[in-house]
Design a protein around this motif. Sequence first.
Motif, PDB file in Angstrom:
ATOM      1  N   TYR A 109      -2.242 -16.052  -7.639  1.00 47.94           N
ATOM      2  CA  TYR A 109      -3.552 -15.402  -7.557  1.00 47.94           C
ATOM      3  C   TYR A 109      -4.445 -16.171  -6.581  1.00 47.94           C
ATOM      4  O   TYR A 109      -4.882 -15.639  -5.580  1.00 47.94           O
ATOM      5  CB  TYR A 109      -4.181 -15.337  -8.952  1.00 47.94           C
ATOM      6  N   GLU A 168      -1.127 -11.678  -5.477  1.00 42.47           N
ATOM      7  CA  GLU A 168      -2.277 -10.793  -5.670  1.00 42.47           C
ATOM      8  C   GLU A 168      -3.207 -10.962  -4.479  1.00 42.47           C
ATOM      9  O   GLU A 168      -4.013 -11.893  -4.434  1.00 42.47           O
ATOM     10  CB  GLU A 168      -2.992 -11.104  -6.978  1.00 42.47           C
ATOM     11  N   LYS A 197      -4.958  -5.623 -10.900  1.00 39.74           N
ATOM     12  CA  LYS A 197      -4.756  -6.949 -10.327  1.00 39.74           C
ATOM     13  C   LYS A 197      -3.807  -7.752 -11.211  1.00 39.74           C
ATOM     14  O   LYS A 197      -3.902  -7.712 -12.439  1.00 39.74           O
ATOM     15  CB  LYS A 197      -6.086  -7.701 -10.212  1.00 39.74           C
ATOM     16  N   THR A 198      -2.918  -8.497 -10.580  1.00 42.28           N
ATOM     17  CA  THR A 198      -2.017  -9.377 -11.327  1.00 42.28           C
ATOM     18  C   THR A 198      -2.692 -10.735 -11.463  1.00 42.28           C
ATOM     19  O   THR A 198      -2.743 -11.521 -10.519  1.00 42.28           O
ATOM     20  CB  THR A 198      -0.665  -9.519 -10.614  1.00 42.28           C
TER      21      THR A 198
END
Length: 733
Positions: free
Chosen positions: A420, A447, A479-480
């Motif tokens: 992220y 992401e 979103k991851t």
Amino acid sequence: MKIFSARGPMDNSQDRELPEPQASTKENLEPAVPTPRITDLSNPEYYINRELSHLQFNRRVLEQALNDDHPLIERLRFLLIYSSNMDEFFEIRVAGLMQQVEFAREQVGLDGLGPQAVLKEISNQAKESVQLQYEILNDKLLPRLAKQGIRFVRRHQLNDKQKAWIKRFFYNEVMPIISPIGLDPAHPFPRLANKLLCFIVAMEGKDAFGRETGMAIIPAPRSLPRVVELPDEVCDKGGKNYVFLSSIIHLHMQDLFPGMTIKGCYQFRLTRNSDLDLEDEVEDLAKALQGELLSRRYGETVRLEVVDNCPKPLVDFLLKEFGLTDNELYRVDGPVNLTRMMSVCNEVSPEFEHLTFPSFTPGYPKALQTRSTRSVNVLDAIRKSDILLHHPFESFTPVVDMLRQAATDSNVLAIRQTLYRTGARSEMVDALVEAARKGKEVTVIVEIRARFDEEENLALARRLQEAGAVVVYGVVAYKTHAKLILIVRREGKKIQRYAHLGTGNYHAGNARLYTDYSLLTCDKDITNDVRKIFQQLTGMGKAVRVRKLFHAPFTLKKSLIELINQEAVNAKEGKPARVIIKVNSLTESHLIKALYRASQAGVEVRLIIRGICCLRPGIPGLSENIQVRSIVGRFLEHTRVFYFENDDRFRVYCSSADGMVRNLDMRVETCFPIEEPKLAARVKKELELYLSDNTCSWQLQSDGHYLQNKPSRGQRRRNAQRRLLETLANYAH
């Protein structure tokens, strides 16, 4: 009931001690009349506005600059962090509210306030806090820093040698790249980028072409430092001496407009909408995002900052040009771009280290320590028992080592990881690249929509792809945000899986500044759950069924509410019932209502919410059993923990998710159990430490404002973060 409580800039009401519980007397031994239970949980009075709660958090950060317990440079750092926080608040949150108004899509929140009412209150509260910010800077921090030998020299304080050096600097470094823009029909008002330092200049006279516009704009190139250090040889006193770029430009304004009479020069800065808006139906997410990034610097205007001595006609001209009103105008008594002073805090010479927080070395778990110089194989250590790390008090290195060792281990077959935020220079990415080049199956969920890290993440994705890794951008609409690593290793005739699950990002720098938990495990069920989640992210199919993890957007919210409801059932049956939740923010209505119902059932609810909290504690018949505190200290509190008493068989979970709608409904998140009894007991003990903090904690009142907790007379000072440093890290204060 008040929605938001405003305080004057120097009001010390936040320093009042919380009242001690009163001892029982004969007068209060009579049975109390039961408080009627509130049944309508949708009443707006029972909720705090999200944006105004966010402002309260930023105010708590700002007030750290007044805390004499913090070293002087750290107090300046908090003041600058406040500026950075407010920039993002306007770029994202205020911009979103203004869009609702502009496009007639106004949404009323749980608290019953519409965007126009919220925007007005934001303007009032933010202007009050900004005024306090500059008072702290000018009246407290700068004079004290000067006494310690760190000086920000103003124009009227410069000596002749300094003026001569600055003149050379201006002609060599500034003049060649600065572009003054006179305003006339052939030179319309320039398109100014987001948060760019600019000057508006009033002048008289005709130029070489006979033009007489009377006004010009000077954008300061971003390549120029906003704070310039003066060399020792031009300074009468020792220490460090700095001058602002704005002062350098002011001093030589006449050189930029030769032959004209300069009537005034004034700093200003424009803030724009910086949120990205991607359609769900895009063919290539990376290409679509690249296109959006190009326009981010020129979004709709949301705030204008101007020095307070700028004449009203010039201010009105700017407001009209940008389509803003007095509500969006912020007059400041000093530099309009304070965040650029952060370089002074980040480049502290040894002579001033006493003005910063004492250094420490993160602790290292005993399971990974060895008497020899040879490092312990992390995977072998995990196979013996789960390892729990609490950063930054404990080192992030074992997580990096696990990945690095896996990259070179000939028995490791595959590595999967979510990214992220990881940083431009990342040892973890280096390890993934090496693993891919060695022929291992490397799959990375990048992401690329991590706010303000999008461009960096696109570059990371390209680097991984070039090395041969499979890169997936997650799911378009979600979103991851989960923090997961899965390592697949052949051991003899069987396949063994190892996993890292965390509450924070894979960013080594943040691991020294943010508090987060890391769990290293080879538990069969947990690692199989992680495998299924990766399979779901990279492939297609129905929602996977997992055994031990909760995962959003599928089971996490439902599972948390069920666990809270079970505590309510236990309380009604006279069993031990308690809930402790530690997250960054709490805004999700179903979660809040479950906590209200638990409180009504007699459950003791203790919430440690660093930032936004829409729940109102202490309302009779609704939330009298709920207490909410915020910890604001040296480190940014970032752990997400859920504790349930469960009839004396307590359960502890850590998570990547906050109690927000976006986390529970619109992101891929995981919540994982801490099952090893000693580790679970440790997390509980550390939660209790935060609940006992009376130094860096603030208590939320039912009217929506916070009071700082302070030790009562004779009570020992308790600082949770310092205590964790003393017990987990190598720290001598």
